[in-house]
Design a protein around this motif. Structure first.
Motif, PDB file in Angstrom:
ATOM      1  N   THR A 199      14.443  -6.089   0.831  1.00 10.58           N
ATOM      2  CA  THR A 199      13.201  -6.778   1.140  1.00 10.58           C
ATOM      3  C   THR A 199      12.694  -6.228   2.467  1.00 10.58           C
ATOM      4  O   THR A 199      13.482  -5.988   3.392  1.00 10.58           O
ATOM      5  CB  THR A 199      13.410  -8.294   1.273  1.00 10.58           C
ATOM      6  OG1 THR A 199      14.618  -8.523   1.994  1.00 10.58           O
ATOM      7  CG2 THR A 199      13.513  -8.960  -0.089  1.00 10.58           C
ATOM      8  N   ARG A 200      11.384  -5.996   2.527  1.00 13.41           N
ATOM      9  CA  ARG A 200      10.830  -5.387   3.739  1.00 13.41           C
ATOM     10  C   ARG A 200       9.683  -6.211   4.309  1.00 13.41           C
ATOM     11  O   ARG A 200       8.974  -6.879   3.582  1.00 13.41           O
ATOM     12  CB  ARG A 200      10.346  -3.963   3.432  1.00 13.41           C
ATOM     13  CG  ARG A 200      11.487  -3.037   3.088  1.00 13.41           C
ATOM     14  CD  ARG A 200      11.093  -1.589   3.179  1.00 13.41           C
ATOM     15  NE  ARG A 200      12.205  -0.718   2.834  1.00 13.41           N
ATOM     16  CZ  ARG A 200      13.050  -0.185   3.727  1.00 13.41           C
ATOM     17  NH1 ARG A 200      12.900  -0.449   5.015  1.00 13.41           N
ATOM     18  NH2 ARG A 200      14.041   0.595   3.336  1.00 13.41           N
ATOM     19  N   ARG A 201       9.529  -6.113   5.615  1.00 14.14           N
ATOM     20  CA  ARG A 201       8.470  -6.859   6.305  1.00 14.14           C
ATOM     21  C   ARG A 201       7.141  -6.111   6.203  1.00 14.14           C
ATOM     22  O   ARG A 201       7.103  -4.898   6.360  1.00 14.14           O
ATOM     23  CB  ARG A 201       8.827  -7.030   7.785  1.00 14.14           C
ATOM     24  CG  ARG A 201      10.117  -7.800   7.969  1.00 14.14           C
ATOM     25  CD  ARG A 201      10.539  -7.872   9.437  1.00 14.14           C
ATOM     26  NE  ARG A 201      11.752  -8.671   9.536  1.00 14.14           N
ATOM     27  CZ  ARG A 201      12.863  -8.285  10.167  1.00 14.14           C
ATOM     28  NH1 ARG A 201      12.898  -7.114  10.788  1.00 14.14           N
ATOM     29  NH2 ARG A 201      13.923  -9.066  10.181  1.00 14.14           N
ATOM     30  N   SER A 202       6.086  -6.865   5.994  1.00 15.37           N
ATOM     31  CA  SER A 202       4.755  -6.246   5.879  1.00 15.37           C
ATOM     32  C   SER A 202       4.362  -5.494   7.146  1.00 15.37           C
ATOM     33  O   SER A 202       3.758  -4.437   7.083  1.00 15.37           O
ATOM     34  CB  SER A 202       3.679  -7.296   5.656  1.00 15.37           C
ATOM     35  OG  SER A 202       3.988  -8.102   4.577  1.00 15.37           O
ATOM     36  N   ILE A 203       4.710  -6.046   8.277  1.00 17.35           N
ATOM     37  CA  ILE A 203       4.184  -5.525   9.537  1.00 17.35           C
ATOM     38  C   ILE A 203       4.661  -4.105   9.830  1.00 17.35           C
ATOM     39  O   ILE A 203       3.918  -3.286  10.327  1.00 17.35           O
ATOM     40  CB  ILE A 203       4.488  -6.470  10.737  1.00 17.35           C
ATOM     41  CG1 ILE A 203       3.774  -6.010  12.005  1.00 17.35           C
ATOM     42  CG2 ILE A 203       5.959  -6.631  10.985  1.00 17.35           C
ATOM     43  CD1 ILE A 203       2.282  -6.137  11.972  1.00 17.35           C
ATOM     44  N   ASP A 204       5.925  -3.801   9.488  1.00 15.78           N
ATOM     45  CA  ASP A 204       6.404  -2.450   9.794  1.00 15.78           C
ATOM     46  C   ASP A 204       7.394  -1.909   8.758  1.00 15.78           C
ATOM     47  O   ASP A 204       8.020  -0.872   8.971  1.00 15.78           O
ATOM     48  CB  ASP A 204       7.037  -2.422  11.186  1.00 15.78           C
ATOM     49  CG  ASP A 204       8.118  -3.482  11.353  1.00 15.78           C
ATOM     50  OD1 ASP A 204       8.478  -4.116  10.333  1.00 15.78           O
ATOM     51  OD2 ASP A 204       8.600  -3.679  12.487  1.00 15.78           O
ATOM     52  N   GLY A 230       0.615  -8.371   3.315  1.00 15.05           N
ATOM     53  CA  GLY A 230       1.514  -7.465   2.599  1.00 15.05           C
ATOM     54  C   GLY A 230       0.788  -6.484   1.707  1.00 15.05           C
ATOM     55  O   GLY A 230       1.063  -5.279   1.744  1.00 15.05           O
ATOM     56  N   VAL A 231      -0.158  -6.989   0.924  1.00 14.74           N
ATOM     57  CA  VAL A 231      -0.876  -6.099  -0.002  1.00 14.74           C
ATOM     58  C   VAL A 231      -1.591  -4.975   0.739  1.00 14.74           C
ATOM     59  O   VAL A 231      -1.668  -3.855   0.241  1.00 14.74           O
ATOM     60  CB  VAL A 231      -2.007  -6.833  -0.760  1.00 14.74           C
ATOM     61  CG1 VAL A 231      -2.156  -6.309  -2.150  1.00 14.74           C
ATOM     62  CG2 VAL A 231      -1.813  -8.311  -0.747  1.00 14.74           C
ATOM     63  N   HIS A 283       9.506 -14.431  -5.665  1.00 15.34           N
ATOM     64  CA  HIS A 283       8.452 -15.442  -5.517  1.00 15.34           C
ATOM     65  C   HIS A 283       7.233 -15.141  -6.374  1.00 15.34           C
ATOM     66  O   HIS A 283       6.442 -16.013  -6.661  1.00 15.34           O
ATOM     67  CB  HIS A 283       7.977 -15.521  -4.056  1.00 15.34           C
ATOM     68  CG  HIS A 283       9.040 -15.987  -3.115  1.00 15.34           C
ATOM     69  ND1 HIS A 283       9.987 -16.924  -3.470  1.00 15.34           N
ATOM     70  CD2 HIS A 283       9.304 -15.635  -1.835  1.00 15.34           C
ATOM     71  CE1 HIS A 283      10.791 -17.120  -2.438  1.00 15.34           C
ATOM     72  NE2 HIS A 283      10.404 -16.362  -1.445  1.00 15.34           N
ATOM     73  N   GLY A 284       7.060 -13.876  -6.726  1.00  8.77           N
ATOM     74  CA  GLY A 284       5.882 -13.490  -7.521  1.00  8.77           C
ATOM     75  C   GLY A 284       5.155 -12.337  -6.868  1.00  8.77           C
ATOM     76  O   GLY A 284       5.671 -11.707  -5.944  1.00  8.77           O
ATOM     77  N   ARG A 285       3.970 -12.058  -7.354  1.00 10.47           N
ATOM     78  CA  ARG A 285       3.199 -10.944  -6.812  1.00 10.47           C
ATOM     79  C   ARG A 285       2.741 -11.253  -5.390  1.00 10.47           C
ATOM     80  O   ARG A 285       2.540 -12.405  -5.034  1.00 10.47           O
ATOM     81  CB  ARG A 285       1.958 -10.684  -7.682  1.00 10.47           C
ATOM     82  CG  ARG A 285       2.269 -10.308  -9.098  1.00 10.47           C
ATOM     83  CD  ARG A 285       3.013  -9.003  -9.159  1.00 10.47           C
ATOM     84  NE  ARG A 285       2.165  -7.889  -8.768  1.00 10.47           N
ATOM     85  CZ  ARG A 285       1.391  -7.230  -9.606  1.00 10.47           C
ATOM     86  NH1 ARG A 285       1.352  -7.555 -10.864  1.00 10.47           N
ATOM     87  NH2 ARG A 285       0.654  -6.233  -9.199  1.00 10.47           N
ATOM     88  N   LEU A 286       2.593 -10.185  -4.601  1.00 12.19           N
ATOM     89  CA  LEU A 286       2.045 -10.349  -3.254  1.00 12.19           C
ATOM     90  C   LEU A 286       0.661 -10.958  -3.373  1.00 12.19           C
ATOM     91  O   LEU A 286      -0.083 -10.628  -4.273  1.00 12.19           O
ATOM     92  CB  LEU A 286       1.907  -8.985  -2.575  1.00 12.19           C
ATOM     93  CG  LEU A 286       3.162  -8.327  -2.068  1.00 12.19           C
ATOM     94  CD1 LEU A 286       2.840  -6.900  -1.644  1.00 12.19           C
ATOM     95  CD2 LEU A 286       3.729  -9.098  -0.893  1.00 12.19           C
ATOM     96  N   LYS A 287       0.352 -11.817  -2.439  1.00 11.42           N
ATOM     97  CA  LYS A 287      -0.944 -12.487  -2.500  1.00 11.42           C
ATOM     98  C   LYS A 287      -2.064 -11.474  -2.262  1.00 11.42           C
ATOM     99  O   LYS A 287      -1.993 -10.648  -1.370  1.00 11.42           O
ATOM    100  CB  LYS A 287      -1.007 -13.575  -1.434  1.00 11.42           C
ATOM    101  CG  LYS A 287      -1.863 -14.749  -1.881  1.00 11.42           C
ATOM    102  CD  LYS A 287      -1.716 -15.931  -0.943  1.00 11.42           C
ATOM    103  CE  LYS A 287      -2.668 -15.824   0.180  1.00 11.42           C
ATOM    104  NZ  LYS A 287      -2.348 -15.927   1.515  1.00 11.42           N
ATOM    105  N   ASN A 288      -3.079 -11.538  -3.099  1.00 16.52           N
ATOM    106  CA  ASN A 288      -4.173 -10.602  -2.951  1.00 16.52           C
ATOM    107  C   ASN A 288      -5.035 -10.950  -1.754  1.00 16.52           C
ATOM    108  O   ASN A 288      -5.522 -12.056  -1.628  1.00 16.52           O
ATOM    109  CB  ASN A 288      -5.023 -10.594  -4.210  1.00 16.52           C
ATOM    110  CG  ASN A 288      -5.210  -9.193  -4.721  1.00 16.52           C
ATOM    111  OD1 ASN A 288      -5.409  -8.262  -3.936  1.00 16.52           O
ATOM    112  ND2 ASN A 288      -5.107  -9.027  -6.013  1.00 16.52           N
TER     113      ASN A 288
END
Lengths: 409, 361
Positions: free
Chosen positions: B284-289, A278-279, B342-347
């Motif tokens: 809410t949006r998906r990371s992939i697209d 995601g990041v 859930h919190g911040r996006l995982k780095n």
């Protein structure tokens, strides 16, 4: 420096090959001449050890390193130096500071140091990597062979935390310090003084570019191989290595068709093998927005998903690389001739990788314009291949001294 | 243009999905056009994203979203410099870039009004004596607001007789608290603070001193996120339980919000769900697209708000991850979406030849 404190600080060094005593005795060692027969023989044995290890087979970077160390490969490298090494000797102790996130880099740096004839202190990446463990194991096992016992004092592989004291100690010990890694690392390490005659080689932050001739590409029979090569150049390191192209220049007449084909084939590999978090997706969008907010003529080219972000540029501006992205973020620009690349060929520019572009044209471009940047011109797929000439630095030359002998006729 | 006076009088949880969709789409379309015409950088961004015109927007979901971190990198505003009434900043730690949000009088005033509408839906509309669980100095510089200062000032409107529970060295000021409680004994009181501050400087201190105070008439509103508490393995329920243990407080409401969209807070209801009012929404949006997630599917949080007019922050992609739990059917009775953060996006561990010593983000 208080001697007691100093001792206590040095206790923090963790030794992977060698001991405290190895370090202490290093200044007394005799340097080798470049490409010494015993060094090449050792490397060949190391190569066998690595290539025979089943565990190493899953790591292409370890396998590549193993191949690189073969005797045949070394003899090939040596050819470039035949006329230059007769009166050369290693400078003494080389202190290598490896980057934290390219596992095998330390090994190449060490081997370059050895080939040049030096004793080597290698600071390993702080992070744990199985690749590092495998290579150290193989080095250690090879040193265990009585045949290579005399080389053991030339190896010291260590780890330590953020200790200035240790860096100071090792810097005062070495004759050459080699820093791999970003500008910030170089700045930090440079606070530690070197001996008056010691020298330093730094590999700072760089960026890289690629150029493709569309017409040649369309005719290529090995498009799969090109896609794989480009994937390895970019996604394999999250497109964040100094060598990873951030921008692609397209030349030729059928650019649209070539682009479509090129990205389609790349996407097949990326979808299968790359894991986008995601990041990374958000970061790529941010980079694109920043570029759009500050530059004219910027357009995103629609792709299937966020795995690859393509950005078409109408013109090449000097500051474009302040807006470079990673993890699959590519700027693209059409060019009629190579001179258009000039605004980006600054000192920070490292590698220009190419496909289907006439090399003599690139050489002519470099000669005519003498840009500060571009230290490497390599085919697409070869950007990560380690060479003894790196970043414009010939490591064998830099890590040796020359004895000048004038004959009395 | 947008008639905020009228709009802000609509009850904040009045619309169901269909009504809200039409309502938000119309206003956010207008705002998109407004910013496109008045902020050249916003125009540049939309042009780069191939956005043609707002005429093509069928739903507010179609409007390009700007990553929030852009406000740290660019000075985005749709007003002239002389119209800047105040500049708000996010409370980044030292050395980090902070978001800069430029407000004119109009937008600032709408933020305050909206906050009142939303929060009074939970607290009632009468003012209560207010105990602020922070130090007085945090609101001193009024021209340059930090998110913390802005939050306190924003929520202060619900309070009277404001008292700070901490001194400027962040020590618990027990004398002030006790005087305050004595004075307002038996009356409902409002407490406000940042989740981590409350935990660190209020709860832990009371616990350490083995002190219990009577806040049984209190309503606590807190926000600012759970990141630091997650590091200490404190979840929302543990937080509530712990506070109840030292202060007997019953009503505790978390809220989700950000300085980039001040005013449109997402309040936690009696069921423990965060709620979107009609003035804003969550996607809410998906990371992939970046396609929208289904209900129940975790994704990157996008926030939209009808308030940002002085700066182009009406449609933003956050760096938070969360999940929409449902829409129009929360047992608390409020319409609209309800969700969980859930919190911040995982780095991500980005590879490449970067710094040996570089800061580990």
């Amino acid at each position: 420096m208080d001697r007691k404190n100093n001792e206590a600080d040095l206790e923090e060094i963790k030794y992977y090959i060698g001991t405290k005593k190895t370090l202490e005795e290093m200044p007394k060692l005799k340097a080798f001449q470049p490409f010494a027969a015993e060094v090449i023989s050792y490397l060949n044995a190391l190569s066998k050890e690595l290539l025979r290890n089943k565990k190493a087979k899953v790591y292409p970077d370890v396998v590549t390193f193993g191949f690189w160390c073969r005797k045949a490969a070394m003899e090939e490298l040596k050819k470039d130096y035949t006329d230059k090494i007769e009166h050369r000797y290693g400078r003494g102790i080389a202190f290598h500071i490896a980057p934290s996130n390219v596992p095998v880099n330390f090994a190449y740096s060490m081997v370059a140091g050895l080939l040049a004839g030096n004793a080597n202190i290698g600071r390993l990446p702080s992070k744990e990597y199985e690749q590092v463990d495998l290579i150290i194991e193989a080095m250690e096992r090879t040193l265990g062979n009585p045949k290579y016992e005399n080389l053991r004092p030339y190896f010291c592989l260590i780890k330590y935390g953020h200790s200035e004291k240790i860096t100071e100690y090792l810097s005062a010990l070495c004759d050459t310090r080699i820093i791999w890694g970003g500008n910030q690392t170089i700045e930090t390490i440079r606070r530690a003084a070197l001996k008056p005659r010691a020298i330093e080689v730094t590999f700072a932050d760089r960026y890289s570019m690629a150029i493709i001739n569309a017409d040649q590409y369309l005719e290529a029979m090995d498009k799969e191989k090109i896609a794989r090569g480009f994937y390895n150049d970019t996604y394999l390191t999250d497109q964040n290595a100094c060598t990873s192209p951030r921008i692609i220049f397209w030349m030729g007449n059928h650019i649209n068709e070539a682009q479509e084909e090129f990205w389609k084939r790349l996407n097949t590999i990326v979808e299968k093998e790359y894991n986008l978090q995601g990041v990374q997706a958000v970061s790529k969008l941010t980079t694109l927005c920043e570029l759009g907010a500050t530059h004219q003529g910027v357009h995103q080219i629609i792709t299937k998903n966020n795995l690859t972000i393509r950005v078409a540029l109408e013109k090449i501006e000097e500051d474009l690389m302040d807006y470079r992205g990673n993890s699959g973020y590519f700027m693209e620009c059409r060019v009629k001739n190579l001179d258009e690349l000039l605004p980006l060929c600054k000192s920070q520019c490292q590698t220009l990788s190419y496909y289907g572009v006439d090399l003599s044209q690139i050489e002519e471009f470099l000669r005519n314009n003498r840009p500060q940047g571009i230290d490497r011109v390599v085919p697409i797929g070869k950007t990560m291949d380690f060479e003894l000439v790196w970043d414009g630095v010939d490591l064998i030359e830099r890590l040796t001294r020359v004895v000048k002998i004038i004959y009395d006729n | 243009m947008i008639d905020y006076e009228k709009i802000l009088n609509i009850p904040p949880y009045a619309y169901d999905k269909k009504e809200k969709e039409a309502f938000l789409t119309e206003i956010l379309k207008d705002l998109t056009k407004h910013h496109y015409q008045n902020c050249s950088q916003y125009k540049g961004i939309l042009d780069a994203l191939n956005f043609n015109s707002e005429a093509g927007i069928r739903s507010y979901q179609d409007i390009p979203f700007l990553p929030v971190s852009l406000f740290k990198k660019l000075e985005l505003k749709s007003i002239k410099d002389e119209e800047i009434f105040k500049t708000m900043t996010s409370s980044g730690t030292t050395g980090q870039a902070v978001s800069k949000i430029y407000l004119d009088k109009e937008t600032a005033s709408h933020q305050q009004k909206t906050l009142v509408k939303i929060v009074s839906n939970f607290t009632g509309s009468s003012r209560m004596p207010m105990l602020i669980i922070d130090c007085p100095s945090v609101v001193k510089n009024r021209a340059m607001f930090s998110a913390r200062g802005a939050g306190i000032l924003g929520f202060s409107i619900f309070g009277a007789n404001k008292t700070y529970a901490l001194d400027d060295d962040m020590n618990l000021n027990l004398d002030a608290i006790e005087t305050f409680l004595e004075k307002h004994q038996g009356k409902p009181i409002l407490l406000f603070g940042f989740t981590f501050m409350i935990w660190q400087h209020f709860y832990k201190e009371l616990k350490k001193q083995n002190k219990k105070i009577d806040l049984s008439q209190g309503i606590l509103i807190h926000g600012g996120g759970w990141k630091k508490l997650q590091n200490e393995s404190v979840n929302p329920q543990a937080f509530k339980d712990a506070l109840r243990d030292v202060s007997f407080i019953k009503k505790i409401y978390d809220y989700y919000g950000m300085v980039e969209q001040t005013g449109c807070v997402y309040m936690e209801c009696e069921e423990g769900h965060l709620h979107a009012s009609i003035f804003s929404d969550i996607l809410t949006r998906r990371s992939i697209d970046f396609t929208p997630c289904d209900i129940g599917e975790t994704g990157i949080i996008e926030v939209v708000s009808i308030l940002p007019k002085s700066y182009p922050g009406h449609v933003l992609l956050t760096e938070d991850e969360g999940v929409i739990l449902g829409e129009d059917d929360c047992p608390c009775g409020r319409s609209g979406k309800y969700f969980k953060i859930h919190g911040r996006l995982k780095n991500a561990e980005i590879r490449g030849c970067s710094d040996t010593y570089g800061p580990q983000k």
